[in-house]
Design an enzyme around this catalytic site. Sequence first.
Site, PDB file in Angstrom:
ATOM      1  N   HIS A 259      -6.132 -10.077  -1.917  1.00 47.66           N
ATOM      2  CA  HIS A 259      -5.480  -8.778  -2.182  1.00 47.66           C
ATOM      3  C   HIS A 259      -5.745  -7.853  -0.999  1.00 47.66           C
ATOM      4  CE1 HIS A 259      -4.478  -5.292  -5.091  1.00 47.66           C
ATOM      5  NE2 HIS A 259      -4.609  -4.759  -3.881  1.00 47.66           N
TER       6      HIS A 259
ATOM      7  N   HIS B  31      -3.842  -4.708   1.729  1.00 46.74           N
ATOM      8  CA  HIS B  31      -2.725  -3.868   2.184  1.00 46.74           C
ATOM      9  C   HIS B  31      -2.749  -3.870   3.706  1.00 46.74           C
ATOM     10  CE1 HIS B  31      -2.131  -2.182  -1.879  1.00 46.74           C
ATOM     11  NE2 HIS B  31      -3.427  -2.394  -1.974  1.00 46.74           N
TER      12      HIS B  31
ATOM     13  N   LYS C 242       3.986  -8.778  -7.802  1.00 45.32           N
ATOM     14  CA  LYS C 242       3.016  -7.716  -8.052  1.00 45.32           C
ATOM     15  C   LYS C 242       3.594  -6.688  -9.021  1.00 45.32           C
ATOM     16  CE  LYS C 242      -0.474  -5.016  -7.626  1.00 45.32           C
ATOM     17  NZ  LYS C 242      -1.706  -4.877  -6.880  1.00 45.32           N
TER      18      LYS C 242
ATOM     19  N   HIS D 189      -1.658  -4.535 -11.232  1.00 39.94           N
ATOM     20  CA  HIS D 189      -2.450  -3.303 -11.082  1.00 39.94           C
ATOM     21  C   HIS D 189      -2.642  -2.782 -12.501  1.00 39.94           C
ATOM     22  CE1 HIS D 189      -3.826   0.406  -8.913  1.00 39.94           C
ATOM     23  NE2 HIS D 189      -3.714   0.826 -10.152  1.00 39.94           N
TER      24      HIS D 189
ATOM     25  N   HIS E 109      -8.350  -6.185  -8.649  1.00 43.51           N
ATOM     26  CA  HIS E 109      -9.410  -5.193  -8.395  1.00 43.51           C
ATOM     27  C   HIS E 109      -9.990  -4.589  -9.681  1.00 43.51           C
ATOM     28  CE1 HIS E 109      -5.874  -2.689  -8.752  1.00 43.51           C
ATOM     29  NE2 HIS E 109      -5.496  -2.813  -7.502  1.00 43.51           N
TER      30      HIS E 109
ATOM     31  N   ASP F 288      -8.820  -5.491  -1.432  1.00 42.17           N
ATOM     32  CA  ASP F 288      -8.038  -4.270  -1.635  1.00 42.17           C
ATOM     33  C   ASP F 288      -8.217  -3.311  -0.462  1.00 42.17           C
ATOM     34  OD1 ASP F 288      -6.214  -2.588  -2.804  1.00 42.17           O
ATOM     35  OD2 ASP F 288      -7.636  -1.681  -4.203  1.00 42.17           O
TER      36      ASP F 288
HETATM   37  C1  NCD Z   1      -3.863   1.166  -2.521  1.00 42.70           C
HETATM   38  C2  NCD Z   1      -3.006   1.664  -1.353  1.00 42.70           C
HETATM   39  O1  NCD Z   1      -3.384   2.656  -0.708  1.00 42.70           O
HETATM   40  O2  NCD Z   1      -1.984   1.044  -1.065  1.00 42.70           O
HETATM   41  N1  NCD Z   1      -4.869   2.139  -2.806  1.00 42.70           N
HETATM   42  C3  NCD Z   1      -6.034   1.927  -3.454  1.00 42.70           C
HETATM   43  O3  NCD Z   1      -6.748   2.900  -3.730  1.00 42.70           O
HETATM   44  N2  NCD Z   1      -6.437   0.734  -3.759  1.00 42.70           N
HETATM   45  C4  NCD Z   1      -2.997   0.872  -3.678  1.00 42.70           C
HETATM   46  C5  NCD Z   1      -3.686   0.135  -4.784  1.00 42.70           C
HETATM   47  O4  NCD Z   1      -4.005  -1.051  -4.662  1.00 42.70           O
HETATM   48  O5  NCD Z   1      -3.922   0.760  -5.828  1.00 42.70           O
HETATM   49 ZN    ZN Z   2      -4.447  -2.703  -3.697  1.00 46.57          ZN
END
Ligand code: NCD
Ligand code: ZN
Length: 363
Positions: free
Chosen positions: A28, A30, A114, A151, A189, A262
């Site tokens: 996971h 971003h 997702k 999520h 998460h 995450d």
């Molecule tokens: C994530 C993001 O900024 O894309 N932020 C986070 O706090 N984890 C989005 C998410 O996974 O909730």
């Molecule tokens: Zn995330």
Amino acid sequence: MTEESDFNLETDSAGTQRVIIRQPDDWHVHLRDGEMLKAVADFTARQFSRAIVMPNLAAPVTTMDAATAYRERILAAVSSEHRFQPLMTCYLTDSISPDEVEQGFSSGIFTACKLYPANATTNSSHGVTDIKNIYPVLRAMERIKMPLLVHGEVTDSEIDIFDREAVFIDRILQHVVTDFPELKIVFEHITTADAVQFVDNAPDNIAATITPHHLEFSRNAMFEGGIRPHYYCLPVVKRETHRLALRKAATSGSSKFFLGTDSAPHVVETKETSCGCAGLFNAPFAMESYAKTFDEEGALDKLEAFASENGPRFYELPLNEKRIILEKSEVEVPEIISAENSGVVPFHAGRKLGWTFAGFHND
Ligand code: NCD
Ligand code: ZN
């Protein structure tokens, strides 16, 4: 080298302990897009062989074409010294067609879908407003064995933010599991003892990822001596009892729990402001952070399963062949990492960690 135990903890001639494990994957992450992608991609590719890439770009990744193009941009951003495989995900919307999802999966473009409840987190305004809207998609996913990544927070503003994960289990997740008993689900998460218990009691097609930061601090850290925006993420960190339950789950050896950082970078100006973004940037020292937790728990022998085995087994992908070395020596985390003509503050900024990622092991 002297073997200290029957797993893979060794002490070298200088007395430094090291752990050698299969190369891990991040289930996971971003990676963002544009300049931010270029700034952050190598931090993930340096340690991880594969990563499940979140689709919550400003224009969410909802089609095979968008995922293919995004994957190309990721590969172009990763330096050629790394062998890295981005695994793409499809962002579910109220109107997404089961055909797009099914074709995307069978052609290998999408690894998973997702589910963001609409407005739950960063770039989720196109998310699902009512789970029933995607029931036809979930039915197809169950049939083709395509994982659903969730999520898990309700978005109802009446619900206390610290309760949104637990309420999501009761109001949504439990029903999805009952209505689609064969659907593979990753509860992403997780942050609560409630989620640990739910996953533990669920059948084998239900698993969860756990971040380094939810293992390491509880909600007090967000308010220690003042408000600390770099500790704010979603789902928000909970009280200490929940952190302890997560640590127990991650280090238990149960195959239902695996690594998902995450890592969610935001430039410093969007974190240190009156309405700051949610997300921690933990990719640069991800394995160092997990090693710290597993060492503190006396569970280094469980790290390989959590980081490198449980995930691929759940996704029915081969285990990585390469091995990495984690060394018990200090590494200093920078205060800030350059990105987008500004910078991103990494997890543990300005502090020292007791474990270092020391590259690959050649047998
Ligand atoms: C994530 C993001 O900024 O894309 N932020 C986070 O706090 N984890 C989005 C998410 O996974 O909730
Ligand atoms: Zn995330």
